[in-house]
Design an enzyme around this catalytic site. Structure first.
Site, mmCIF file in Angstrom:
data_model
loop_
_atom_site.group_PDB
_atom_site.id
_atom_site.type_symbol
_atom_site.label_atom_id
_atom_site.label_comp_id
_atom_site.label_asym_id
_atom_site.label_seq_id
_atom_site.Cartn_x
_atom_site.Cartn_y
_atom_site.Cartn_z
ATOM 1 N N ARG A 162 -9.657 5.058 -2.360
ATOM 2 C CA ARG A 162 -9.184 5.962 -1.310
ATOM 3 C C ARG A 162 -7.722 5.690 -0.985
ATOM 4 N NH1 ARG A 162 -13.255 8.958 0.839
ATOM 5 N NH2 ARG A 162 -15.336 8.069 0.564
ATOM 6 N N ASP A 163 -6.944 6.766 -0.845
ATOM 7 C CA ASP A 163 -5.551 6.620 -0.434
ATOM 8 C C ASP A 163 -5.522 6.100 1.005
ATOM 9 O OD1 ASP A 163 -2.669 8.052 -1.521
ATOM 10 O OD2 ASP A 163 -2.778 7.388 0.558
ATOM 11 N N ILE A 164 -4.600 5.168 1.259
ATOM 12 C CA ILE A 164 -4.508 4.537 2.577
ATOM 13 C C ILE A 164 -3.967 5.504 3.629
ATOM 14 C CG2 ILE A 164 -2.144 3.616 2.433
ATOM 15 C CD1 ILE A 164 -3.323 0.915 3.371
ATOM 16 N N ASN A 195 2.969 13.065 -8.802
ATOM 17 C CA ASN A 195 4.383 13.091 -8.449
ATOM 18 C C ASN A 195 5.151 12.357 -9.540
ATOM 19 O OD1 ASN A 195 3.933 14.454 -6.018
ATOM 20 N ND2 ASN A 195 3.447 12.552 -4.958
ATOM 21 N N VAL A 218 5.222 4.978 -5.923
ATOM 22 C CA VAL A 218 4.636 3.878 -6.693
ATOM 23 C C VAL A 218 4.780 4.228 -8.175
ATOM 24 C CG1 VAL A 218 2.581 2.497 -7.154
ATOM 25 C CG2 VAL A 218 2.988 3.378 -4.836
ATOM 26 N N HIS A 236 -0.366 7.626 -11.414
ATOM 27 C CA HIS A 236 -1.571 7.833 -10.605
ATOM 28 C C HIS A 236 -1.750 9.313 -10.331
ATOM 29 C CE1 HIS A 236 1.840 7.146 -7.906
ATOM 30 N NE2 HIS A 236 1.279 7.996 -7.069
ATOM 31 N N HIS A 244 -3.349 11.989 -7.676
ATOM 32 C CA HIS A 244 -3.922 12.231 -6.353
ATOM 33 C C HIS A 244 -5.031 13.265 -6.524
ATOM 34 C CE1 HIS A 244 -0.502 10.492 -3.925
ATOM 35 N NE2 HIS A 244 0.149 10.741 -5.043
HETATM 36 P P1 AMP Z 1 3.131 8.627 -4.636
HETATM 37 O O1 AMP Z 1 3.913 8.898 -3.373
HETATM 38 O O2 AMP Z 1 2.771 9.836 -5.419
HETATM 39 O O3 AMP Z 1 3.790 7.539 -5.460
HETATM 40 O O4 AMP Z 1 1.732 8.051 -4.133
HETATM 41 C C1 AMP Z 1 1.520 6.728 -3.766
HETATM 42 C C2 AMP Z 1 0.311 6.732 -2.881
HETATM 43 O O5 AMP Z 1 -0.180 5.401 -2.767
HETATM 44 C C3 AMP Z 1 0.587 7.209 -1.447
HETATM 45 O O6 AMP Z 1 -0.210 8.371 -1.185
HETATM 46 C C4 AMP Z 1 0.191 6.024 -0.583
HETATM 47 O O7 AMP Z 1 -0.428 6.404 0.630
HETATM 48 C C5 AMP Z 1 -0.757 5.261 -1.497
HETATM 49 N N1 AMP Z 1 -0.879 3.846 -1.224
HETATM 50 C C6 AMP Z 1 0.132 2.946 -1.095
HETATM 51 N N2 AMP Z 1 -0.364 1.709 -0.863
HETATM 52 C C7 AMP Z 1 -1.720 1.837 -0.842
HETATM 53 C C8 AMP Z 1 -2.806 0.919 -0.638
HETATM 54 N N3 AMP Z 1 -2.610 -0.380 -0.396
HETATM 55 N N4 AMP Z 1 -4.060 1.403 -0.686
HETATM 56 C C9 AMP Z 1 -4.281 2.710 -0.919
HETATM 57 N N5 AMP Z 1 -3.315 3.617 -1.130
HETATM 58 C C10 AMP Z 1 -2.044 3.197 -1.075
#
Ligand code: AMP
Length: 115
Positions: free
Chosen positions: A30-32, A87, A96, A100, A102
């Site tokens: 799950r996204d945080i 993205n 990140v 990944h 979404h």
């Molecule tokens: P992006 O902006 O496309 O690189 O997506 C990175 C995603 O990682 C964002 O939606 C963040 O909310 C998510 N994220 C960052 N750290 C964590 C974490 N520790 N656990 C879950 N999701 C995370």
């Protein structure tokens, strides 16, 4: 090779997440900071690819596996329909640099009815 990212630490078990799927090659959690009713992230365990463009060129079968996992999760957490967002690059919102997907599931039927 991608630099060490927060997702590498998650794969290594150094940062806890709510896992929803795991295989030898793919992890989903799950996204945080959810941006939809259900917001899941699907990532490959390899740190070799920073974004989906690199992954598609380097290991298209792994990309196909990620899409299959996204569909399975959409069935399990919704009604099988979902948005799949990658993205690509900082100016496109990528924060990140470990590829990944979404997986975003909203109740689109309710929204389209205005409810
Ligand atoms: P992006 O902006 O496309 O690189 O997506 C990175 C995603 O990682 C964002 O939606 C963040 O909310 C998510 N994220 C960052 N750290 C964590 C974490 N520790 N656990 C879950 N999701 C995370």
């Amino acid at each position: 090779m991608a630099q060490e990212t927060i997702f590498a630490k998650i794969i290594a078990g150094e940062i806890p997440v709510e896992k929803v799927y795991e295989s030898d090659s793919v992890l989903a959690f799950r996204d945080i900071a959810p941006q939809a009713k259900v917001h899941l992230l699907v990532i490959p365990k390899t740190t070799a690819y920073e974004n989906v463009t690199e992954l598609a060129a380097g290991d298209p079968a792994l990309l196909a596996d990620m899409v299959a996992v996204a569909k399975q999760l959409a069935d399990e957490h919704g009604e099988g329909e979902y948005r799949l967002v990658f993205n690509n690059g900082a100016s496109a919102g990528q924060t990140v640099f470990h590829v990944h997907a979404h997986v975003l599931i909203d109740d689109l039927k309710e929204q389209s009815l205005g409810g």
